[in-house]
Scaffold this motif. Structure first.
Motif, PDB file in Angstrom:
ATOM      1  N   MET A  54     -39.317  -3.070 -30.862  1.00  0.00           N
ATOM      2  CA  MET A  54     -39.837  -3.487 -32.163  1.00  0.00           C
ATOM      3  C   MET A  54     -38.739  -3.445 -33.225  1.00  0.00           C
ATOM      4  O   MET A  54     -38.658  -4.313 -34.082  1.00  0.00           O
ATOM      5  N   ALA A  55     -37.876  -2.440 -33.164  1.00  0.00           N
ATOM      6  CA  ALA A  55     -36.785  -2.344 -34.132  1.00  0.00           C
ATOM      7  C   ALA A  55     -35.816  -3.507 -33.968  1.00  0.00           C
ATOM      8  O   ALA A  55     -35.340  -4.074 -34.957  1.00  0.00           O
ATOM      9  N   LEU A  56     -35.530  -3.888 -32.731  1.00  0.00           N
ATOM     10  CA  LEU A  56     -34.623  -5.009 -32.497  1.00  0.00           C
ATOM     11  C   LEU A  56     -35.220  -6.326 -32.972  1.00  0.00           C
ATOM     12  O   LEU A  56     -34.521  -7.195 -33.462  1.00  0.00           O
ATOM     13  N   GLN A  57     -36.527  -6.497 -32.824  1.00  0.00           N
ATOM     14  CA  GLN A  57     -37.162  -7.721 -33.263  1.00  0.00           C
ATOM     15  C   GLN A  57     -37.152  -7.846 -34.779  1.00  0.00           C
ATOM     16  O   GLN A  57     -37.155  -8.942 -35.312  1.00  0.00           O
ATOM     17  N   GLY A  58     -37.147  -6.739 -35.487  1.00  0.00           N
ATOM     18  CA  GLY A  58     -37.152  -6.754 -36.938  1.00  0.00           C
ATOM     19  C   GLY A  58     -35.801  -7.083 -37.539  1.00  0.00           C
ATOM     20  O   GLY A  58     -35.686  -7.433 -38.695  1.00  0.00           O
ATOM     21  N   VAL A  59     -34.746  -6.986 -36.742  1.00  0.00           N
ATOM     22  CA  VAL A  59     -33.396  -7.237 -37.236  1.00  0.00           C
ATOM     23  C   VAL A  59     -33.143  -8.742 -37.197  1.00  0.00           C
ATOM     24  O   VAL A  59     -33.320  -9.394 -36.189  1.00  0.00           O
ATOM     25  N   GLU A  60     -32.755  -9.273 -38.338  1.00  0.00           N
ATOM     26  CA  GLU A  60     -32.472 -10.698 -38.426  1.00  0.00           C
ATOM     27  C   GLU A  60     -30.999 -10.862 -38.779  1.00  0.00           C
ATOM     28  O   GLU A  60     -30.538 -10.336 -39.787  1.00  0.00           O
ATOM     29  N   ASP A  61     -30.270 -11.572 -37.959  1.00  0.00           N
ATOM     30  CA  ASP A  61     -28.851 -11.734 -38.232  1.00  0.00           C
ATOM     31  C   ASP A  61     -28.600 -12.927 -39.154  1.00  0.00           C
ATOM     32  O   ASP A  61     -29.503 -13.684 -39.486  1.00  0.00           O
ATOM     33  N   ALA A  62     -27.363 -13.077 -39.568  1.00  0.00           N
ATOM     34  CA  ALA A  62     -26.997 -14.128 -40.521  1.00  0.00           C
ATOM     35  C   ALA A  62     -27.245 -15.518 -39.948  1.00  0.00           C
ATOM     36  O   ALA A  62     -27.633 -16.435 -40.673  1.00  0.00           O
ATOM     37  N   ASP A 111     -29.388 -14.951 -49.007  1.00  0.00           N
ATOM     38  CA  ASP A 111     -28.039 -14.503 -48.664  1.00  0.00           C
ATOM     39  C   ASP A 111     -27.357 -15.437 -47.667  1.00  0.00           C
ATOM     40  O   ASP A 111     -26.715 -15.004 -46.737  1.00  0.00           O
ATOM     41  N   VAL A 112     -27.482 -16.744 -47.892  1.00  0.00           N
ATOM     42  CA  VAL A 112     -26.778 -17.714 -47.060  1.00  0.00           C
ATOM     43  C   VAL A 112     -25.463 -18.072 -47.745  1.00  0.00           C
ATOM     44  O   VAL A 112     -25.248 -17.726 -48.906  1.00  0.00           O
ATOM     45  N   PRO A 114     -22.476 -19.938 -49.781  1.00  0.00           N
ATOM     46  CA  PRO A 114     -22.581 -20.632 -51.073  1.00  0.00           C
ATOM     47  C   PRO A 114     -22.787 -22.147 -50.963  1.00  0.00           C
ATOM     48  O   PRO A 114     -23.519 -22.730 -51.754  1.00  0.00           O
ATOM     49  N   GLY A 115     -22.141 -22.802 -50.004  1.00  0.00           N
ATOM     50  CA  GLY A 115     -22.306 -24.248 -49.851  1.00  0.00           C
ATOM     51  C   GLY A 115     -23.733 -24.618 -49.493  1.00  0.00           C
ATOM     52  O   GLY A 115     -24.321 -25.536 -50.079  1.00  0.00           O
ATOM     53  N   LEU A 116     -24.302 -23.901 -48.531  1.00  0.00           N
ATOM     54  CA  LEU A 116     -25.685 -24.145 -48.132  1.00  0.00           C
ATOM     55  C   LEU A 116     -26.632 -23.797 -49.268  1.00  0.00           C
ATOM     56  O   LEU A 116     -27.604 -24.513 -49.518  1.00  0.00           O
ATOM     57  N   LYS A 117     -26.335 -22.720 -49.982  1.00  0.00           N
ATOM     58  CA  LYS A 117     -27.184 -22.324 -51.109  1.00  0.00           C
ATOM     59  C   LYS A 117     -27.219 -23.425 -52.169  1.00  0.00           C
ATOM     60  O   LYS A 117     -28.277 -23.737 -52.725  1.00  0.00           O
ATOM     61  N   GLY A 118     -26.075 -24.062 -52.439  1.00  0.00           N
ATOM     62  CA  GLY A 118     -26.023 -25.156 -53.408  1.00  0.00           C
ATOM     63  C   GLY A 118     -26.889 -26.335 -52.989  1.00  0.00           C
ATOM     64  O   GLY A 118     -27.622 -26.907 -53.806  1.00  0.00           O
ATOM     65  N   VAL A 119     -26.818 -26.700 -51.716  1.00  0.00           N
ATOM     66  CA  VAL A 119     -27.634 -27.809 -51.208  1.00  0.00           C
ATOM     67  C   VAL A 119     -29.115 -27.465 -51.290  1.00  0.00           C
ATOM     68  O   VAL A 119     -29.948 -28.279 -51.723  1.00  0.00           O
ATOM     69  N   LEU A 120     -29.461 -26.245 -50.903  1.00  0.00           N
ATOM     70  CA  LEU A 120     -30.865 -25.819 -50.963  1.00  0.00           C
ATOM     71  C   LEU A 120     -31.372 -25.783 -52.403  1.00  0.00           C
ATOM     72  O   LEU A 120     -32.530 -26.120 -52.667  1.00  0.00           O
ATOM     73  N   ASP A 121     -30.505 -25.383 -53.335  1.00  0.00           N
ATOM     74  CA  ASP A 121     -30.890 -25.395 -54.753  1.00  0.00           C
ATOM     75  C   ASP A 121     -31.212 -26.814 -55.219  1.00  0.00           C
ATOM     76  O   ASP A 121     -32.192 -27.035 -55.943  1.00  0.00           O
ATOM     77  N   GLN A 122     -30.413 -27.781 -54.796  1.00  0.00           N
ATOM     78  CA  GLN A 122     -30.656 -29.168 -55.173  1.00  0.00           C
ATOM     79  C   GLN A 122     -31.970 -29.702 -54.571  1.00  0.00           C
ATOM     80  O   GLN A 122     -32.710 -30.421 -55.231  1.00  0.00           O
TER      81      GLN A 122
END
Length: 141
Positions: A54-62, A111-112, A114-122
């Motif tokens: 259960m602890a491993l399933q809760g961990v989400e990587d980048a 927490d993605v 910056p480039g992806l964050k900019g596209v998602l913001d648009q």
């Protein structure tokens, strides 16, 4: 201790092994009772195993956060296309707007990179503009 065939282990001390199910045997000892201590150990280890899983399933990587953010952005673009097609075909865009609003309310990983964050913001901004335009049109009608 010497292992001999399918009957399990034998002790060089001469104590008589106790036979259990499955062809596995343990030497009789004056310690804890065999089946009771085995059951306690088994249940404790299974609880620990489930807790670790259960602890491993809760961990989400980048990578997973990035994948989820891209999936959300792609979904918003799909909803915007549905709205555009509905309006171009002269259909009522209300169902497409509701799906767009639902997609816009989905949680967005922040927490993605910056480039992806900019596209998602648009994408989010464009979806919010379409929602505001629809709200203004409803207010006028």
């Amino acid at each position: 201790m010497k292992v001999t065939g399918p009957s399990g282990t034998t002790s060089s001390q001469g104590s008589r092994p106790t036979r259990t199910a499955g062809g596995f045997s343990l030497p009789a000892s004056g310690g804890a009772s065999g089946p009771a201590s085995a059951a306690a150990t088994s249940s404790a280890s299974s609880v620990a195993g489930v807790s670790a899983l259960m602890a491993l399933q809760g961990v989400e990587d980048a990578t997973e956060r990035r994948r989820r953010a891209i999936r959300r952005g792609g979904g918003l673009l799909d909803r915007l296309d549905e709205l555009k097609l509905a309006l171009l075909n002269g259909q009522d865009g209300t169902p497409a707007l509701e799906r767009l609003a639902r997609s816009l309310r989905e949680e967005r990983p922040d927490d993605v990179d910056p480039g992806l964050k900019g596209v998602l913001d648009q994408i989010d901004l464009r979806a919010a503009v379409e929602m505001a335009k629809a709200e203004a049109a409803r207010a006028r009608a």
